[in-house]
Design an enzyme around this catalytic site. Sequence first.
Site, short mmCIF file in Angstrom:
data_model
loop_
_atom_site.label_atom_id
_atom_site.label_comp_id
_atom_site.label_asym_id
_atom_site.label_seq_id
_atom_site.Cartn_x
_atom_site.Cartn_y
_atom_site.Cartn_z
N CYS A 61 0.81 -1.22 0.00
CA CYS A 61 0.00 0.00 0.00
C CYS A 61 0.84 1.26 0.00
O CYS A 61 0.33 2.35 -0.28
CB CYS A 61 -0.94 0.00 1.21
N ASP A 76 -16.34 3.99 0.58
CA ASP A 76 -16.00 2.58 0.73
C ASP A 76 -15.27 2.11 -0.52
O ASP A 76 -15.40 2.67 -1.60
CB ASP A 76 -17.27 1.74 0.95
N ASP A 113 -8.53 -5.29 -5.51
CA ASP A 113 -7.32 -4.70 -4.94
C ASP A 113 -6.11 -5.47 -5.46
O ASP A 113 -6.18 -6.67 -5.75
CB ASP A 113 -7.33 -4.78 -3.40
N ASP A 128 -11.64 -5.74 2.40
CA ASP A 128 -12.81 -4.93 2.02
C ASP A 128 -14.11 -5.69 2.23
O ASP A 128 -15.13 -5.11 2.62
CB ASP A 128 -12.70 -4.50 0.55
N ASP A 177 -11.36 -1.31 6.68
CA ASP A 177 -10.04 -1.88 6.91
C ASP A 177 -9.01 -0.77 6.73
O ASP A 177 -9.13 0.08 5.87
CB ASP A 177 -9.74 -3.08 6.01
#
Length: 719
Positions: free
Chosen positions: A400, A430, A447, A470, A605
Amino acid sequence: MHTPPLPLTRDLVLIGGGHTHALLLRKWGMNPLPGARVTVINPGPTAPYSGMLPGFVAGHYQRQELDIDLIRLARFAGARVILGAVDGIDTGTRHIHVSGHPPVAFDVASVNVGITSDMPALPGFAGHAVPAKPLGAFAAQWEKYLSESGLASVAVIGGGVAGVELAMAMAHALRSKGRDARITLIDSATALTATVPKASATIRRAMARLGIEVLEQASIRQVSADQIDLTDGRQIPATFVTGAAGARPYDWISESGLALQDGFVEVNTYLQSSDPAIFAAGDCAHLSENPRPKAGVFAVREAPVLYDNLRAALGAGQMRRYVPQKDYLKLISLGGKSALAERLGTSFSGPLMWKWKNHIDQRFMNQFRDLPRMPARALPRHRAAGLHEALGDKPMCGGCGAKVGRGALQFALQALPQPNRPDITPLPGDDAALLRTGDTQQVMTSDHLRSFTNDPALMTRIAAVHALGDIWAMGAHPQAATATIILPRMSAELQQRTMTEIMRVASDVMRHAGAGIVGGHSSMGDEMTIGFTLTGLCEAEPITLSGAKPGDALILTKPLGSGVLMAAEMAGQADGAWIAEAFEQMVLPQGEASRILHNAHAMTDVTGFGLAGHLQGICEASGCGATLFLNSVPMMAGATELSEQGIRSTIYTDNCAIAPELPTGGRADLLFDPQTAGGLLAAVASDDADSLCAELRAAGYPAALIGHLDATPGLRIQN
């Protein structure tokens, strides 16, 4: 013209992080072989240096001074690390079996796992004694025993050099602590037969001064919790028993199918086993043409020869012979800062010999503490403006930490039209959408992560847990997944090996979460990227960002710090043990945490935008403000230290802009640290917070109550 990276074509696997392999990795980092993918497999992130063990036991060194950091060393060498114990090698299929990991394929392999001094045939030893090797477990047990109080009774089984060094070191340490102690050295034959008579006499006098009782020609019947029973009826008090005799190879080697000598891998003068693709070095190997004692000096001298011969086996250069020296210098610690040196029948002892030994040991370890800085690739002389600034002054983060900043993402998304289908409900803020088919409610998310570890299996596990976050954050049950894989350029055979590892792990994680992999897409590029698109089913209304209420308590299920830790690791500045702990947190699935938090008012998250950014998302969607209890926010081991050194993830500055009202500096900086496979952040009724935290911790999550929501807009910190 852009020059693409060279493809990977051969797998070299190093089994064990012993002295030979550690030196080899250092040399490899300075001169790697293009096209070779190197893997090192070791039970833990460090490899202890046995030469300094007596000094540690005596109290002259700290525990961490013994450790070679394999994760840092592997990063320097461009190798992947697999943390796990090897339990077999299949010479037919060319696979190495590692507990908890898919089989690891190899073209060339090398074994440098050392030996063990456990004594499975001695009754009671397994339950009541600690073998001196492997060193790591022994060091931890001794440190614990030394911290206790009261009368100490210690027995060392084995009267060779290793045994007497340990006995004298233990006696010195206990005496330094002011503890009454009884130290007994037990040997089934005559002690110190490997040293010349003059040296043996010096060592015996040193043991006598330390009050060590030496029992020779003594046969042990059994070891119990507080004593050793000899066959002649004598009982030796011992609440700490260690074994330094009968060093033997690990059991899995006996089942390898390789030619063995007394259980050790038999190697020729090229350090090559009976299988030409498998080499061995150090104590686990038997030099068939020039047998030598089990001593670290030979493992060190084998390293440059093994380096050349492995390269030759991979297709580059010629093999060369290893010719061990006939005699070698023995440096034996005498408990305190005194040592004995013996070579060619002559011996000297005293503090000067200790200084010499310490100098040699520190010089060896400094090779791994101070890895050479390899020059960065120079930029072209002629280049477009802004290239230097765009590259920055550190490696681009993975996970990330490599995300595009929130501002750029929001700007791009704002220009898009909203979906005009009635069965799609966008969820502002979201990372998923709600799909309705009849009475079925389904959430969908996607993702992917830029790799930050060279181990495809570990990276897959992290990426899968990260993508599932998620779904879990919305209180949904994972349903179906597709995988998107980009591999670095490699040969067709390595593609197959790597994809097999990736998909086996992906299937395992998804099946454990209740989902199934239904397809995917793969391609090749400059680096590995792994991602998943997922659907999940909602039995109730999904938990979104917008349901939080003033007065709610905030719970976080995992500690912060993965961004700064991975940034430090990529730069070679992180402690390998910290990285191993961070990986353990990242691969922790959160399905059970989601179930426990199913009544949360809002949940997300914590990933790329950091705790502050994701909490800001809850507050904006719910019309609330929040106060964080900074000292209650859990942090990963090493994260605070690295943050205080100024180490930052690539996206840190962008994350700070999300909540500019929060202070920065010290521990507060980690609120902006991007998390990979981070924890769930839940807003729950305050009356339920303590019991929910307790239930989460009982389920294995390091959960904490980290703040509360209120009606005043904005984020605040309370220490």
